[in-house]
Design a protein around this motif. Structure first.
Motif: not given
Length: 604
Positions: A418-420, A443-449, A460-462, A467-468
């Motif tokens: 898992v990447g942060k 694509v993400l487990l969590a994200g925003g901003g 990591r697998a995603r 990127v795409a």
């Protein structure tokens, strides 16, 4: 570079620079001529200063308040914020019934300053509230069901979230389900439907009509303190004690605004400028101790004190240490405790700088080996195992400056995969919206901003999928951002004319930040004499004009970039753009030029 070419927006390129060595167009900051004349006549200003004010959209009736801002003239009615009155009523009610109050804060400077403002108000009215700051590594950002369960089990009867919570709909729904009352005070973007809470105070909530969306969370909390005083008067809270004078805590509001890089216009600029004056007394034990730990003598507080001395050290606790250190430092009145906390934060900041340096160097090598920084892709995404999540945002900002495109840096746990990550963007490219869309697409487990910064969690697998997705999502915005990648310049000066008087005249425009940019000056036909590279890839030199007039100068982190190589070569005839800084070493009261960009007229 073609002399006299048209720059971005149809305006002529300043000094003919259509493409500098960093790839930017130079242009003069636009200003309405009639407004310039008005400021000259009404305020008695010289043309360059009046022009700078007009170019910063200071209206004809705003000049006096801009130069000498007052809270009386600019302080908003707290009731114009959605839910502000409800928040004040709930908090004062809790104080009167001696409820167990907990302040839940984000782990950055704005969160720490926001928490300290509330803690100090509670202390002034005879209430000791508790602070809860989630751990960056084990709990992540903002409220969670687990955190609320912990607070409930500990006897919390009211929780106030500061600098977080506005988008935590699921966590707030859990708090409601376990009968834990919550007041949210935030400034981040949020969903159309606010979370379930007693009140959600956020100038950026869709139905808030305050017009104060530029405020940092600390600024919103400062307005809340005014609302609390007003509600306290209504409920007789000050019958046997003095009403808190919230003006003495403006230094904390200024700290939050500067370190969260908020738009310094209108009330937010006034609050920040007046807050720096309060900070100059260094009466807050934590700020004074932190200044001493940094080896800096107390002096008139500037944006640089908050942004480059205090802020990084306060942030170090949340990045690689204990997340609550900053809030505890800013809220304590115990000089001994302040000294101990400041020493710990200063030591953590030393560690943070080393971790940041290692990750930055590795990321640069990894990206530049592939050429991903120099192709037409709209964003750079770089990941590495065991990169500390506490520094990836700083590194992303450094690389964004270097490559002039959005950058996301991700630290991956080698065990879980898992990447942060954290990203920083270019003007004109809404990175937060793109990351949010990637999360919505799975694509993400969590994200925003928000537009200029984003955070994410992913597997990591995603990584290739991310990127795409971002390349497709941001391609059109990249085209527009490139066309508008310009450096706005206030005035052309001669090295010999870069005097302390000129510097102090333009200092009337301070404090500087987004919405009120620091004045940028250009020098033409100069040579970098006696250039010297120093640690960190910085360059020191003297910029000398053909008439012999010279100016001490420094350029940061650019020795391996085209602009740095031009300076180190010692060649003449360069055009240089930068900012004037005070140079008070050994009492000289001079100025130094901080180089932002370089152009070589010989390069077409």
């Amino acid at each position: 570079m073609a002399d006299g070419g048209a720059g971005a927006g149809g305006r002529p390129a300043f000094l003919g620079v259509e493409r500098s060595l960093s790839g930017r167009t130079w242009r003069q900051r636009p200003a309405d001529a009639s407004l310039v004349r008005h400021h000259m006549q009404a305020l008695g200003l010289d043309e360059p200063l009046a022009r700078a004010m007009a170019s910063r959209n200071v209206g004809a009736d705003e000049g006096a308040h801009y130069l000498k801002p007052t809270l009386r003239a600019l302080f908003p009615d707290p009731s114009c914020f959605a839910d502000m009155d409800a928040a004040a009523t709930a908090i004062v009610d809790a104080v009167k019934r001696d409820a167990s109050i907990h302040v839940f804060a984000d782990y950055d400077v704005d969160g720490a300053a926001s928490a300290a403002l509330l803690i100090r108000w509670f202390r002034a009215v005879g209430t000791e509230a508790s602070i809860y700051v989630p751990d960056r590594l084990t709990e992540g950002y903002g409220p969670s069901a687990r955190a609320f369960d912990t607070l409930k089990a500990g006897g919390a009867e009211l929780v106030i979230t500061v600098d977080c919570g506005a988008a935590a709909n699921e966590a707030l729904a859990h708090a409601a389900a376990i009968d834990l009352p919550v007041v949210v005070v935030d400034h981040h973007l949020m969903r159309a439907e606010p979370p379930r809470a007693l009140a959600v105070v956020n100038p950026n909530r869709p139905d808030c009509g305050s017009g104060q969306g530029a405020l940092a969370a600390a600024g919103v909390v400062f307005v809340l303190l005014a609302a609390l005083n007003r509600e306290g008067r209504r409920q007789g809270l000050f019958a046997e004690r003095a009403e808190p004078d919230i003006r003495r805590w403006m230094d904390l509001a200024a700290l939050g605004a500067i370190c969260d890089v908020t738009r310094l216009s209108g009330f937010n600029r006034a609050l920040t400028g007046l807050g720096l004056k309060v900070m100059s007394d260094w009466s807050n034990p934590g700020l004074h101790a932190l200044l001493k730990a940094a080896g800096v003598e107390p002096s008139e507080a500037k944006v640089s004190h908050a942004g480059f001395i205090l802020g990084p050290r306060i942030n170090a606790g949340g990045r690689i240490g204990r997340s609550d250190l900053g809030a505890r430092l800013l809220s304590t009145d115990d000089a001994t405790e302040a000294a101990r906390l400041a020493a710990e934060l200063d030591a953590l900041n030393v560690q943070r700088r080393e971790v940041e340096r290692e990750v930055t160097e590795t990321a640069i090598r990894r990206v530049e080996a592939t050429g991903a920084h120099a192709d037409d892709s709209p964003v750079v995404v770089v990941a590495g195992e065991d990169w500390h999540p506490g520094v990836v945002g700083i590194v992303a900002g450094r690389l964004r400056e270097r490559w002039r495109k959005p950058v996301i840096v991700i630290g991956i746990d080698p065990v879980t995969g898992v990447g942060k990550g954290s990203g920083r963007s270019q003007p004109g490219m809404n990175l937060g919206r793109a990351v949010q869309a990637a999360w919505e697409e799975g694509v993400l487990l969590a994200g925003g901003g928000h537009a200029m910064a984003a955070g994410l969690t992913m597997h990591r697998a995603r990584l290739n999928d991310l990127v795409a997705f971002l390349h497709a999502r941001l391609a059109a915005e990249r085209v527009e951002a490139l066309a508008d990648d310009v450096l706005d310049i206030d005035a052309l000066i001669e090295p010999g004319g870069a005097s302390r008087d000129l510097f102090e005249a333009f200092e009337q425009l301070a404090p500087f930040g987004p919405g009120n940019p620091e004045p940028v000056f250009a020098l033409s036909g100069v040579q970098a004499r006696e250039p010297m590279q120093i640690n960190g890839g910085h360059i020191r030199c003297r910029l000398v004009a053909p008439d012999g007039g010279g100016l001490r100068a420094v350029a940061w982190r650019c020795a391996d970039l085209p602009q740095g190589r031009a300076l180190l070569s010692g060649q003449g005839g360069l055009s240089v753009v930068g900012r004037l800084k005070a140079d008070d070493w050994n009492g000289r009261r001079g100025v130094q030029f901080e180089i932002e960009d370089v152009a070589d007229p010989r390069m077409a």
